[in-house]
Design an enzyme around this catalytic site. Structure first.
Site, mmCIF file in Angstrom:
data_model
loop_
_atom_site.group_PDB
_atom_site.id
_atom_site.type_symbol
_atom_site.label_atom_id
_atom_site.label_comp_id
_atom_site.label_asym_id
_atom_site.label_seq_id
_atom_site.Cartn_x
_atom_site.Cartn_y
_atom_site.Cartn_z
ATOM 1 N N LYS A 1 0.841 -1.205 0.000
ATOM 2 C CA LYS A 1 0.000 0.000 0.000
ATOM 3 C C LYS A 1 0.881 1.262 0.000
ATOM 4 O O LYS A 1 1.966 1.276 0.577
ATOM 5 C CB LYS A 1 -0.867 -0.018 1.266
ATOM 6 C CG LYS A 1 -1.763 1.202 1.400
ATOM 7 C CD LYS A 1 -2.747 1.044 2.531
ATOM 8 C CE LYS A 1 -3.531 2.322 2.684
ATOM 9 N NZ LYS A 1 -4.207 2.731 1.434
ATOM 10 N N LYS B 1 7.621 0.847 1.401
ATOM 11 C CA LYS B 1 8.315 0.123 0.330
ATOM 12 C C LYS B 1 9.663 0.758 -0.013
ATOM 13 O O LYS B 1 10.688 0.071 -0.086
ATOM 14 C CB LYS B 1 7.478 0.129 -0.968
ATOM 15 C CG LYS B 1 6.233 -0.693 -0.921
ATOM 16 C CD LYS B 1 5.474 -0.564 -2.245
ATOM 17 C CE LYS B 1 4.968 0.841 -2.532
ATOM 18 N NZ LYS B 1 4.024 1.327 -1.505
ATOM 19 N N LYS C 1 5.151 8.444 -7.235
ATOM 20 C CA LYS C 1 5.839 9.345 -6.299
ATOM 21 C C LYS C 1 7.313 9.525 -6.655
ATOM 22 O O LYS C 1 7.937 10.495 -6.265
ATOM 23 C CB LYS C 1 5.739 8.791 -4.875
ATOM 24 C CG LYS C 1 4.542 9.290 -4.101
ATOM 25 C CD LYS C 1 4.721 9.054 -2.619
ATOM 26 C CE LYS C 1 4.381 7.631 -2.244
ATOM 27 N NZ LYS C 1 4.813 7.282 -0.872
ATOM 28 N N ASP D 1 -1.657 0.101 -4.374
ATOM 29 C CA ASP D 1 -3.036 0.441 -3.991
ATOM 30 C C ASP D 1 -4.035 -0.071 -5.020
ATOM 31 O O ASP D 1 -5.168 -0.408 -4.687
ATOM 32 C CB ASP D 1 -3.172 1.960 -3.856
ATOM 33 C CG ASP D 1 -2.249 2.498 -2.789
ATOM 34 O OD1 ASP D 1 -1.182 3.032 -3.137
ATOM 35 O OD2 ASP D 1 -2.577 2.340 -1.601
#
Ligand code: ADP
Ligand code: ADP
Ligand code: SF4
Ligand code: MG
Ligand code: MG
Lengths: 261, 261
Positions: free
Chosen positions: B10, B15, B40, B124
């Site tokens: 998630k 991560k 990101k 996600d």
């Protein structure tokens, strides 16, 4: 004229809790329809008292789904729909929203005697079906739920990029507090930075978990509580809001700088 | 033979922190390539010391990108790449991964003298580009990062559905602790329920924030610490792991039951 509101935010930030509680608040004096647009398909669980079948599940079984098949009655006659999502790894996760919007449109579920329609939309990625409520005028106004955490604000900023790209209207930022230091200042400054404002602040409360375990909203289980009043207050702030903007999202360096100070 | 590992989980679960630290651990004795597959685009920031341009950014500027344009050298010669993501609201959020995989393949970046390739992939939603590492044999083994929180385990279960659908190999579950009560028991029971095991446990540590502020890994900034040793231990457990399964994800009712007890 029907008020059509989309609530976006990072997964797990508190969208469904907020959507179900403001829907319960509106239901006293308004005809309300809640449409879950998160593959988790649990927005309406606390309104109906259990998980309802999703539109994707239903169209798999029934070629000609009728409104009775997909719209469920919840607390205080709030109408409830869940889009659902496909199996992970099989096609676009937003496909449920696309199928749902098409079907609801075709079935005339968006009738004029509805006062409020609220969409609960996954906001970790703003693409495919998850962009549909912004894109196709299913919703006229957007509110973004965030906390003071980096991840939540990063997602909020990302959602703003989608809102701006699709020329949608941002009504405001909702702070669903996680208990971070200076949380309200951080979220207020973020809202200001993107050209918006904080529409409402919802504190962290054990009543959320307690009502959730009973598959109820705080409005239903703890209707006289301060927390219930805050959801009613937020519902009212959204309903009477007339300031909408196309947000000015921050680029990544500006965002990192903003968060680090 | 090159070890090709995909780390899923998630958004915000940890991560990038885990990927960058195990890469730094491997870099002592191995040639390592880290490929960020999260819009990101910050997986490699703590390895290179700053954010690097993404493949999507680079191909916008340069028609014929070369390996020097997209591969950056980080700590201890770890090679670093970021896929990037498109602007929100514009096409599939996973498009960066699709473009990146195509370009890296074409440029021969996946050369045989690499010992370890690690993909850091948003989990996600398991669709579009985010399913590519599972789908196209860019990675041979998958590890899922989770905490004891409902949202993280829900996402982990969802990722397992994608892994199973795409017939990929689950090596294990990594517990990145959030300090929840009974966290390790919850995560261990989850792992067991889906037919897997806990590969490693990483405690919450302020050293993560402190090294992150300096754009460094814990391995680089606090190399003699217990936390650094735990990342090395995790790296070793992953490297020597020979048990892989096609996971048995839980259906939603079984998952809710599991979590509620
Ligand atoms: N104000 C709050 N106080 C305490 N817990 C909350 C609050 N808002 C949400 N939660 C909890 O956070 C979790 C995620 O909330 P949810 O509404 O399901 O998020 P989303 O719909 O954004 O994924 C739920 O377990 C819920 O009980
Ligand atoms: N073990 C840990 N202890 C403390 N903070 C952590 C830990 N792991 C991750 N974090 C923090 O959690 C946040 C998210 O981690 P990150 O690795 O960026 O997540 P992801 O890549 O999954 O989005 C970061 O701010 C990071 O500093
Ligand atoms: S458009 Fe978004 S939701 Fe659809 S496949 Fe791509 S990443 Fe997944
Ligand atoms: Mg939800
Ligand atoms: Mg990351």
């Amino acid at each position: 004229k029907t008020k059509k509101i989309a609530i976006y935010g990072k997964g797990g930030i508190g969208k469904s809790t907020i959507v179900s509680n403001i829907a319960a608040a509106y239901s006293k004096d308004h005809n309300v329809l809640v449409i879950g647009c998160d593959p988790k398909a649990d927005t309406t669980r606390t309104l109906v008292g259990k998980r309802i079948p999703t539109i994707l599940d239903i169209v798999k079984e029934k070629r000609d789904a009728s409104p009775e098949d997909i719209v469920y009655q919840g607390f205080d006659e709030v109408q409830c729909v869940e889009s659902g999502g496909p199996e992970p790894g099989v096609g676009c996760a937003g496909r449920g929203v696309i199928v749902a919007m098409g079907l609801l449109d075709k079935l005339g579920t968006f009738s004029d005697d509805l006062d409020v329609i609220i969409y609960d939309v996954l906001g970790d990625v703003v693409c495919g079906g998850f962009a549909v409520p912004l894109r196709e005028d299913f919703a006229d106004e957007v509110y973004i739920v965030t906390s003071g955490e980096y991840m939540a604000l990063y997602a909020a900023n990302n959602i703003c990029k989608g809102v701006k790209k699709l020329k949608s209207n941002l009504g405001g930022i909702i702070c669903n507090c996680r208990g971070i230091e200076n949380e309200i200042e951080i979220v207020s400054e973020f809202a200001e930075n993107i050209g918006s404002k904080v529409t409402g602040i919802i504190p962290r409360s054990k009543m959320v978990q307690q009502s959730e375990i009973d598959a109820k909203t705080v409005i239903e289980k703890f209707g006289d509580s301060k927390q219930a009043d805050l959801y009613r207050e937020l519902a009212e702030s959204i309903y009477s809001n007339e300031d909408f903007v196309i947000p000015e999202p921050m680029d990544i360096d500006k965002f990192d700088q903003f968060f680090r100070k």
